[in-house]
Design a protein around this motif. Structure first.
Motif, PDB file in Angstrom:
ATOM      1  N   MET A   1       0.737  -0.981  -0.166  1.00 19.08           N
ATOM      2  CA  MET A   1       0.292   0.073   0.255  1.00 19.08           C
ATOM      3  C   MET A   1       0.713   1.193  -0.027  1.00 19.08           C
ATOM      4  N   ILE A   2       2.084   1.056   0.334  1.00 19.62           N
ATOM      5  CA  ILE A   2       3.064   2.199   0.210  1.00 19.62           C
ATOM      6  C   ILE A   2       3.180   3.234  -1.036  1.00 19.62           C
ATOM      7  N   GLY A   3       3.044   2.226  -2.165  1.00 20.87           N
ATOM      8  CA  GLY A   3       3.095   2.949  -3.547  1.00 20.87           C
ATOM      9  C   GLY A   3       1.921   3.764  -3.848  1.00 20.87           C
ATOM     10  N   GLU A   4       0.840   3.206  -3.340  1.00 24.57           N
ATOM     11  CA  GLU A   4      -0.385   3.872  -3.601  1.00 24.57           C
ATOM     12  C   GLU A   4      -0.512   4.944  -2.499  1.00 24.57           C
ATOM     13  N   ILE A   5      -0.108   5.205  -1.442  1.00 27.73           N
ATOM     14  CA  ILE A   5      -0.099   6.272  -0.616  1.00 27.73           C
ATOM     15  C   ILE A   5       0.890   7.265  -1.023  1.00 27.73           C
ATOM     16  N   LEU A   6       2.244   6.777  -1.550  1.00 26.04           N
ATOM     17  CA  LEU A   6       3.094   7.689  -2.021  1.00 26.04           C
ATOM     18  C   LEU A   6       2.714   8.597  -3.428  1.00 26.04           C
ATOM     19  N   THR A   7       1.788   7.714  -4.168  1.00 24.09           N
ATOM     20  CA  THR A   7       1.269   8.520  -5.293  1.00 24.09           C
ATOM     21  C   THR A   7       0.245   9.499  -5.123  1.00 24.09           C
ATOM     22  N   ALA A   8      -0.592   9.273  -4.014  1.00 27.91           N
ATOM     23  CA  ALA A   8      -1.487  10.210  -3.624  1.00 27.91           C
ATOM     24  C   ALA A   8      -0.654  11.395  -2.813  1.00 27.91           C
ATOM     25  N   PHE A   9       0.319  11.392  -2.150  1.00 25.92           N
ATOM     26  CA  PHE A   9       1.031  12.545  -1.919  1.00 25.92           C
ATOM     27  C   PHE A   9       1.758  13.045  -2.850  1.00 25.92           C
ATOM     28  N   ARG A  10       1.882  12.653  -4.177  1.00 27.62           N
ATOM     29  CA  ARG A  10       2.769  13.619  -5.006  1.00 27.62           C
ATOM     30  C   ARG A  10       1.488  14.161  -5.614  1.00 27.62           C
ATOM     31  N   ARG A  11       0.385  13.701  -5.905  1.00 28.14           N
ATOM     32  CA  ARG A  11      -0.965  14.470  -6.356  1.00 28.14           C
ATOM     33  C   ARG A  11      -1.243  15.472  -5.391  1.00 28.14           C
ATOM     34  N   GLY A  12      -0.902  15.622  -4.154  1.00 27.47           N
ATOM     35  CA  GLY A  12      -1.394  16.586  -3.218  1.00 27.47           C
ATOM     36  C   GLY A  12      -2.714  16.033  -2.670  1.00 27.47           C
ATOM     37  N   ASP A  13      -3.153  14.795  -2.672  1.00 26.26           N
ATOM     38  CA  ASP A  13      -4.366  14.441  -2.204  1.00 26.26           C
ATOM     39  C   ASP A  13      -4.370  13.752  -0.735  1.00 26.26           C
ATOM     40  N   VAL A  14      -3.399  13.750  -0.018  1.00 30.39           N
ATOM     41  CA  VAL A  14      -3.316  13.182   1.207  1.00 30.39           C
ATOM     42  C   VAL A  14      -3.141  14.424   2.284  1.00 30.39           C
ATOM     43  N   VAL A  15      -4.018  14.069   3.366  1.00 27.62           N
ATOM     44  CA  VAL A  15      -4.039  14.922   4.726  1.00 27.62           C
ATOM     45  C   VAL A  15      -3.465  14.201   5.711  1.00 27.62           C
ATOM     46  N   PRO A  16      -2.147  14.085   6.238  1.00 25.33           N
ATOM     47  CA  PRO A  16      -1.421  13.575   6.986  1.00 25.33           C
ATOM     48  C   PRO A  16      -2.394  13.913   8.418  1.00 25.33           C
ATOM     49  N   TYR A  17      -2.783  13.032   9.405  1.00 30.41           N
ATOM     50  CA  TYR A  17      -3.288  13.218  10.692  1.00 30.41           C
ATOM     51  C   TYR A  17      -2.520  12.788  11.777  1.00 30.41           C
ATOM     52  N   LEU A  18      -1.774  13.467  12.550  1.00 29.23           N
ATOM     53  CA  LEU A  18      -0.683  12.814  13.353  1.00 29.23           C
ATOM     54  C   LEU A  18      -1.344  12.788  14.823  1.00 29.23           C
TER      55      LEU A  18
ATOM     56  N   LEU B   1       4.518   1.775  13.352  1.00 30.08           N
ATOM     57  CA  LEU B   1       4.646   3.074  13.021  1.00 30.08           C
ATOM     58  C   LEU B   1       6.003   3.558  12.662  1.00 30.08           C
ATOM     59  N   ALA B   2       7.053   3.173  13.262  1.00 35.03           N
ATOM     60  CA  ALA B   2       8.520   3.473  13.032  1.00 35.03           C
ATOM     61  C   ALA B   2       9.023   2.827  11.690  1.00 35.03           C
ATOM     62  N   GLU B   3       8.534   1.550  11.470  1.00 39.91           N
ATOM     63  CA  GLU B   3       8.899   0.861  10.340  1.00 39.91           C
ATOM     64  C   GLU B   3       8.004   1.365   9.079  1.00 39.91           C
ATOM     65  N   PHE B   4       6.754   1.711   9.380  1.00 37.57           N
ATOM     66  CA  PHE B   4       5.921   2.234   8.150  1.00 37.57           C
ATOM     67  C   PHE B   4       6.521   3.388   7.618  1.00 37.57           C
ATOM     68  N   ALA B   5       7.105   4.565   8.858  1.00 40.67           N
ATOM     69  CA  ALA B   5       7.495   5.733   8.290  1.00 40.67           C
ATOM     70  C   ALA B   5       8.785   5.689   7.582  1.00 40.67           C
ATOM     71  N   ALA B   6       9.598   4.549   8.037  1.00 39.77           N
ATOM     72  CA  ALA B   6      10.788   4.517   7.405  1.00 39.77           C
ATOM     73  C   ALA B   6      10.870   3.863   5.814  1.00 39.77           C
ATOM     74  N   SER B   7       9.920   2.984   5.665  1.00 40.58           N
ATOM     75  CA  SER B   7       9.418   2.638   4.276  1.00 40.58           C
ATOM     76  C   SER B   7       8.925   3.473   3.403  1.00 40.58           C
ATOM     77  N   LEU B   8       8.080   4.333   4.024  1.00 43.50           N
ATOM     78  CA  LEU B   8       7.735   5.510   3.201  1.00 43.50           C
ATOM     79  C   LEU B   8       8.615   6.498   2.593  1.00 43.50           C
ATOM     80  N   ALA B   9       9.587   6.801   3.433  1.00 43.25           N
ATOM     81  CA  ALA B   9      10.755   7.815   3.204  1.00 43.25           C
ATOM     82  C   ALA B   9      11.509   6.916   2.211  1.00 43.25           C
TER      83      ALA B   9
END
Length: 294
Positions: free
Chosen positions: A1-18, A277-285
């Motif tokens: 799912m990382i690729g799907e989320i990254l693609t959405a980030f590049r389109r500006g379609d993501v709102v991170p909620y921390l 969460l830490a592993e997901f964040a590292a994978s995202l970057a």
């Protein structure tokens, strides 16, 4: 799912909620990163009845009632005032120019520190009625100064209605929304029972949520990081802040879910990612770097 989320980030379609869990990524130097840890710090600084010592909002209300609001504010400022560097996740989010809006539903200043050196951003921050009567938010410039809101509208009773955003904020390319307040820049905290009651009384009709947030969230998907939805407060804020956005979202939540969490995720069409969460964040970057290199 990382690729799907990254693609959405590049389109500006993501709102991170921390949520609070993101703060915990800073390790031992981090401010409190769970409500249980925060209430422990509060009751260590003020005497609170035993039966509410583990209840953050009730303990905060007791301190406000019997020790004064200033005591509560000072204890909160102390809990989140220690020096701590932003995490790689904070820095990665601050480096995503397409991301128009980031919601930070906790009280630390790590995300703000990650934005230092940039100038095209600002903060809209929830404030308490007890300290800012009639105001729901402050608009804050990168230097920490408050941008004065435009003239208040008034309803038929003469009471203040939500003020319009300052004109200068229209030039901000990126907005950090802190619905619960923050230690930065002036220790504004929505934390006691009465604070939440005032907001929740109006949040169903969206009054405390700025129009700018309404506008940006349209059609965008939320990515919940470091959040749990075990209590009604957490679910209510998330539900109202994401209202009228996209119909598909994600939440990184590791381990077993409560029944209420399962129901909430299902109702809001949030895809759960069972990952650390830490592993997901590292994978995202790392995936982002690999995509850029390719």
């Amino acid at each position: 799912m990382i690729g799907e989320i990254l693609t959405a980030f590049r389109r500006g379609d993501v709102v991170p909620y921390l949520g609070p869990g993101v703060t915990g990524l800073a390790g031992d130097a981090a401010p409190p990163s769970r409500p249980e840890a925060l209430v422990a710090e509060l009751v260590a600084g003020a005497t609170v009845p035993h039966k509410i010592r583990n209840n953050l909002t009730a303990a905060a209300q007791y301190i406000e009632n019997f020790k004064h609001r200033k005591t509560l504010t000072c204890l909160m400022a102390k809990a989140f005032g220690q020096s701590c560097e932003p995490t790689p996740l904070h820095q990665w989010l601050a480096a995503q120019p397409q991301t128009r809006l980031i919601v930070q539903a906790w009280y630390d200043d790590l995300l703000i520190k990650a934005f230092e050196g940039q100038s095209d951003w600002g903060v809209v921050q929830g404030v308490t009625q007890s300290e800012h009567f009639g105001d729901w938010v402050n608009w804050i410039r990168p230097d920490g100064s408050v941008a004065p809101a435009r003239a208040f509208l008034r309803d038929g009773s003469g009471a203040k209605a939500p003020a319009e955003a300052p004109e200068e904020t229209f030039a901000w390319r990126r907005l950090i929304y802190q619905p619960l307040g923050s230690v930065w820049p002036a220790s504004n905290f929505i934390v006691s029972d009465s604070d939440y009651v005032e907001v929740l009384t109006e949040i169903d009709i969206q009054t405390p949520i700025p129009d700018t947030v309404h506008s940006i969230r349209k059609g965008r998907s939320f990515l919940f990081l470091g959040c749990r939805f075990t209590n009604q407060l957490e679910r209510s804020f998330a539900r109202q802040i994401m209202k009228r956005s996209s119909d598909a979202h994600w939440a990184v939540i590791e381990g077993e879910l409560t029944r209420n969490e399962e129901k909430f995720l299902r109702e809001q069409n949030i895809t759960r990612i069972d990952a650390n969460l830490a592993e997901f964040a590292a994978s995202l970057a790392q995936s982002d770097l690999a995509a850029v290199a390719a």
